[in-house]
Design a protein around this motif. Structure first.
Motif, PDB file in Angstrom:
ATOM      1  N   THR A  30      15.916  37.637   7.045  1.00  0.00           N
ATOM      2  CA  THR A  30      17.324  37.301   7.873  1.00  0.00           C
ATOM      3  C   THR A  30      17.070  38.023   9.812  1.00  0.00           C
ATOM      4  O   THR A  30      18.424  37.220  10.003  1.00  0.00           O
ATOM      5  CB  THR A  30      18.171  36.602   7.229  1.00  0.00           C
ATOM      6  OG1 THR A  30      18.959  38.012   6.460  1.00  0.00           O
ATOM      7  CG2 THR A  30      17.654  34.984   6.419  1.00  0.00           C
ATOM      8  N   VAL A  54      18.876  35.663  11.467  1.00  0.00           N
ATOM      9  CA  VAL A  54      19.279  34.137  11.686  1.00  0.00           C
ATOM     10  C   VAL A  54      20.778  34.380  12.380  1.00  0.00           C
ATOM     11  O   VAL A  54      21.490  33.453  13.358  1.00  0.00           O
ATOM     12  CB  VAL A  54      19.912  34.633  10.529  1.00  0.00           C
ATOM     13  CG1 VAL A  54      21.751  33.805  10.300  1.00  0.00           C
ATOM     14  CG2 VAL A  54      19.363  34.322   9.190  1.00  0.00           C
ATOM     15  N   MET A  76      15.664  32.460   1.668  1.00  0.00           N
ATOM     16  CA  MET A  76      16.570  33.956   1.298  1.00  0.00           C
ATOM     17  C   MET A  76      16.758  33.955   0.276  1.00  0.00           C
ATOM     18  O   MET A  76      16.523  35.503  -0.060  1.00  0.00           O
ATOM     19  CB  MET A  76      17.676  33.223   2.495  1.00  0.00           C
ATOM     20  CG  MET A  76      17.912  33.226   3.483  1.00  0.00           C
ATOM     21  SD  MET A  76      19.382  32.730   4.598  1.00  0.00           S
ATOM     22  CE  MET A  76      19.174  31.043   4.617  1.00  0.00           C
TER      23      MET A  76
END
Length: 127
Positions: A30, A54, A76
Motif C-alpha cells: 500500500t 493508498v 493486502m
C-alpha cells in the motif's frame, strides 16, 4: 530492501483468463506506486497497468491495449499485487514483470520511473 516475486504465469488458450501475482517483501503493497509491464521477444518492455499507493488519490492506469480486459489490484493480507487478465489473445504473450517505485505514491507508465523489478513470469496465449 524491497523484493518482488512474480508467479502465476502459464499457458492459456485465446479467450481464457489468468491471474498473475507479485509478492512484495520489504514493505507493504500500500505504501508506494506499483506497476505491471510486459516484454515480448524482440519488443521493448511496455507498460500494462499501474496502481498508486493508498495515500495517493489518483486512480489505476491501464494501457489502451488491455483496458477493459485486465484489472490490477492489491491483496493486502497477502501483501501482493495481482493482475487479472481476461479475454486473452496471442498478442498478450510476453514475460510479465512487476515493478515498484521507491519514493513516489503515484504510479507511472514509464519503466524508468520504477526502482525495483521482479524476475518476470511467462504468459503464453495459444490461438
Amino acid at each position: 530492501q524491497v523484493r518482488l516475486v512474480e508467479s502465476g504465469g502459464g499457458l492459456v488458450q485465446a479467450g481464457g483468463s489468468l491471474r498473475i501475482y507479485c509478492a512484495v517483501s520489504g514493505r507493504t503493497v500500500t505504501s508506494r506506486g506499483m506497476g505491471w509491464f510486459r516484454q515480448a521477444p524482440g519488443n521493448e518492455r511496455e507498460f500494462v497497468a499501474g496502481i498508486p499507493a493508498v495515500a495517493w488519490s489518483g486512480s489505476t492506469l491501464y494501457a489502451e491495449s488491455v483496458k477493459g480486459r485486465f484489472t490490477i489490484a492489491r491483496d493486502m493480507p497477502k501483501n501482493t499485487v495481482y493482475l487479472q487478465m481476461n479475454d486473452l489473445s496471442p498478442e498478450d504473450t510476453a514475460v510479465y514483470f512487476c515493478a515498484a517505485r521507491e519514493n513516489y505514491y503515484s504510479t507511472s507508465k514509464m519503466a524508468t520511473d520504477y526502482d525495483y523489478w521482479g524476475q518476470g513470469t511467462q504468459v503464453t496465449v495459444s490461438s
